[in-house]
Design a protein around this motif. Sequence first.
Motif, mmCIF file in Angstrom:
data_model
loop_
_atom_site.group_PDB
_atom_site.id
_atom_site.type_symbol
_atom_site.label_atom_id
_atom_site.label_comp_id
_atom_site.label_asym_id
_atom_site.label_seq_id
_atom_site.Cartn_x
_atom_site.Cartn_y
_atom_site.Cartn_z
ATOM 1 N N ARG A 166 -10.889 -24.432 -5.337
ATOM 2 C CA ARG A 166 -10.514 -23.755 -4.094
ATOM 3 C C ARG A 166 -10.093 -22.315 -4.400
ATOM 4 N N TYR A 167 -10.532 -21.389 -3.533
ATOM 5 C CA TYR A 167 -10.147 -19.988 -3.650
ATOM 6 C C TYR A 167 -9.588 -19.532 -2.302
ATOM 7 N N LYS A 168 -8.587 -18.652 -2.372
ATOM 8 C CA LYS A 168 -8.002 -18.138 -1.131
ATOM 9 C C LYS A 168 -7.503 -16.725 -1.376
ATOM 10 N N ALA A 169 -7.682 -15.862 -0.359
ATOM 11 C CA ALA A 169 -7.192 -14.484 -0.422
ATOM 12 C C ALA A 169 -6.555 -14.133 0.919
ATOM 13 N N MET A 170 -5.429 -13.415 0.885
ATOM 14 C CA MET A 170 -4.742 -13.030 2.114
ATOM 15 C C MET A 170 -4.191 -11.618 1.962
ATOM 16 N N LEU A 171 -4.494 -10.771 2.931
ATOM 17 C CA LEU A 171 -3.954 -9.415 3.003
ATOM 18 C C LEU A 171 -3.048 -9.342 4.221
ATOM 19 N N PHE A 172 -1.773 -9.017 3.999
ATOM 20 C CA PHE A 172 -0.785 -8.995 5.086
ATOM 21 C C PHE A 172 -0.247 -7.581 5.228
ATOM 22 N N HIS A 173 -0.232 -7.088 6.489
ATOM 23 C CA HIS A 173 0.295 -5.755 6.777
ATOM 24 C C HIS A 173 1.255 -5.844 7.955
ATOM 25 N N LYS A 174 2.434 -5.273 7.788
ATOM 26 C CA LYS A 174 3.470 -5.335 8.808
ATOM 27 C C LYS A 174 3.559 -4.004 9.542
ATOM 28 N N LEU A 175 3.347 -4.049 10.877
ATOM 29 C CA LEU A 175 3.504 -2.891 11.746
ATOM 30 C C LEU A 175 4.872 -2.966 12.424
ATOM 31 N N PRO A 176 5.321 -1.885 13.082
ATOM 32 C CA PRO A 176 6.639 -1.916 13.729
ATOM 33 C C PRO A 176 6.833 -3.076 14.708
ATOM 34 N N GLN A 177 5.819 -3.424 15.492
ATOM 35 C CA GLN A 177 5.960 -4.497 16.471
ATOM 36 C C GLN A 177 4.879 -5.575 16.346
ATOM 37 N N HIS A 178 4.084 -5.521 15.277
ATOM 38 C CA HIS A 178 2.980 -6.461 15.119
ATOM 39 C C HIS A 178 2.813 -6.847 13.651
ATOM 40 N N ASP A 179 2.133 -7.960 13.447
ATOM 41 C CA ASP A 179 1.724 -8.395 12.120
ATOM 42 C C ASP A 179 0.203 -8.496 12.085
ATOM 43 N N VAL A 180 -0.403 -7.959 11.035
ATOM 44 C CA VAL A 180 -1.855 -8.018 10.866
ATOM 45 C C VAL A 180 -2.145 -8.828 9.602
ATOM 46 N N THR A 181 -3.015 -9.831 9.732
ATOM 47 C CA THR A 181 -3.318 -10.713 8.608
ATOM 48 C C THR A 181 -4.822 -10.895 8.488
ATOM 49 N N LEU A 182 -5.337 -10.674 7.288
ATOM 50 C CA LEU A 182 -6.744 -10.933 6.974
ATOM 51 C C LEU A 182 -6.768 -12.022 5.911
#
Length: 452
Positions: A166-182
């Motif tokens: 199994r392989y997994k990758a996650m990119l997480f970015h935190k904005l002032p009022q939002h969360d962005v996840t790839l």
Amino acid sequence: MANLRLAMDSAFWDTNISTPQTLDGTARLVPDEPFPLDGSRASRALRVQQVSLLGNGFPLGIIPSYSPTSQKELGSFSLQKMLFRPSTSNWWLGLVGQFRPKKLFSSIKAEVKRAEELELTTFKEIAKHFVDKSLYAIGLWSQLSLTPETSLLLSTERHGERKKRRYKAMLFHKLPQHDVTLEAAWPELFIDRNGGYWDVPESISLDLSSLVSESGLRYRFSIHKNSGLPQAVNGTNGNPPLALMPGLCAKAAFSYEKSRDIWRQRETKKDMVVKRDKGIYWRPSYDVRLKEPYAAISGIIGCTCAAWLWNSEIVDSSTQSRDGGAITLSYPKRNPLTADLFGSICYTFQHGKFRKLYGDLTRVDTRLDICSGSAFARGAVGLVANILRNYPIERELDPRASPRLKVIFQQQIAGPIVFRVDSKFLLNSSTFKNGPPIEDIRYTTENFPVGL
């Protein structure tokens, strides 16, 4: 009790549920399906971090675990250990190993019984069982902080009894009022409403979610892509869930939630301190979320819409027709554009502060879920029509049309150990005619880590 926000989150592809099937300790909920009765939302802390912390309290850092497996001969008992974890100020690497001894002991016992005398060849055969790949599993995690707001997580794990890694990758970015996840996984593990596991060969998602606002408004947007035919992991019967079939989907959801306390006994300094002959001691609750007795009612209502931008036919290359061509598998078609309403209402009552050794926690949670407003409305119209016609009409009901009532009862046994009963009721006319509308019921015990 599962959070009310699951009413929205269950429509997306990133609702993590705790599972023993992976070293990562998580599986994804199949979108648009009810939460499994015995499922619990996975902790935000990574499994490798939990193993690193818990290992400090066990001899040699070896953590015993008891959890069911898809292959019974492997046994439910396992041992996990953090093998090493180097780190710097913005990067860390963790390696976790797992060993399941039941199959090894059973194989050695059978080998000794077959041997008439303990000769050298017998010991050689016994030694071969120690290198059986199915006894072992290993997982590797690495996290890199690119900026104070952005982090990248990479992981891989291999179970000896399974062919693929199994392989997994996650990119997480935190904005002032939002969360962005790839996120991307090869393959991704999903769990359906009945507890069945499915492997999707490739799953990629991009998600934007707003933070919880004081007004109660919340929204989410996501784009998701599945590739390959889902495969049953634990011998699940039937066709794969339609949401897991290959395709590219865009989703959006909006919700409004509100909670009001009927009464609440606030925590005081007197509750946290115990006076004894030898002095004064600090007495925290076994779980900070259960430290105050209260009764509350809460609810959420919202809408979701989804657009399938691409639907692919499944071609089974392993099966060929007489002329040598691949066979195309047919499945029910998905609507290219859908929109629906959802809602939940919850009542919670808790007696006790979960601090004393005995009888300091009695809790009841009840939640009524309507996962599809349109299906519920069609079912209600059909029921009224049958009543007016004065005779029933046999027809297949949409499983989303029936409201579901979930009741959870918790009672402290001793210290942090709690007895728990989970029950789920399917509320429709047919179940009431045939007896109590119990869809499922589970009895379990929980052990709350002190202070969590």
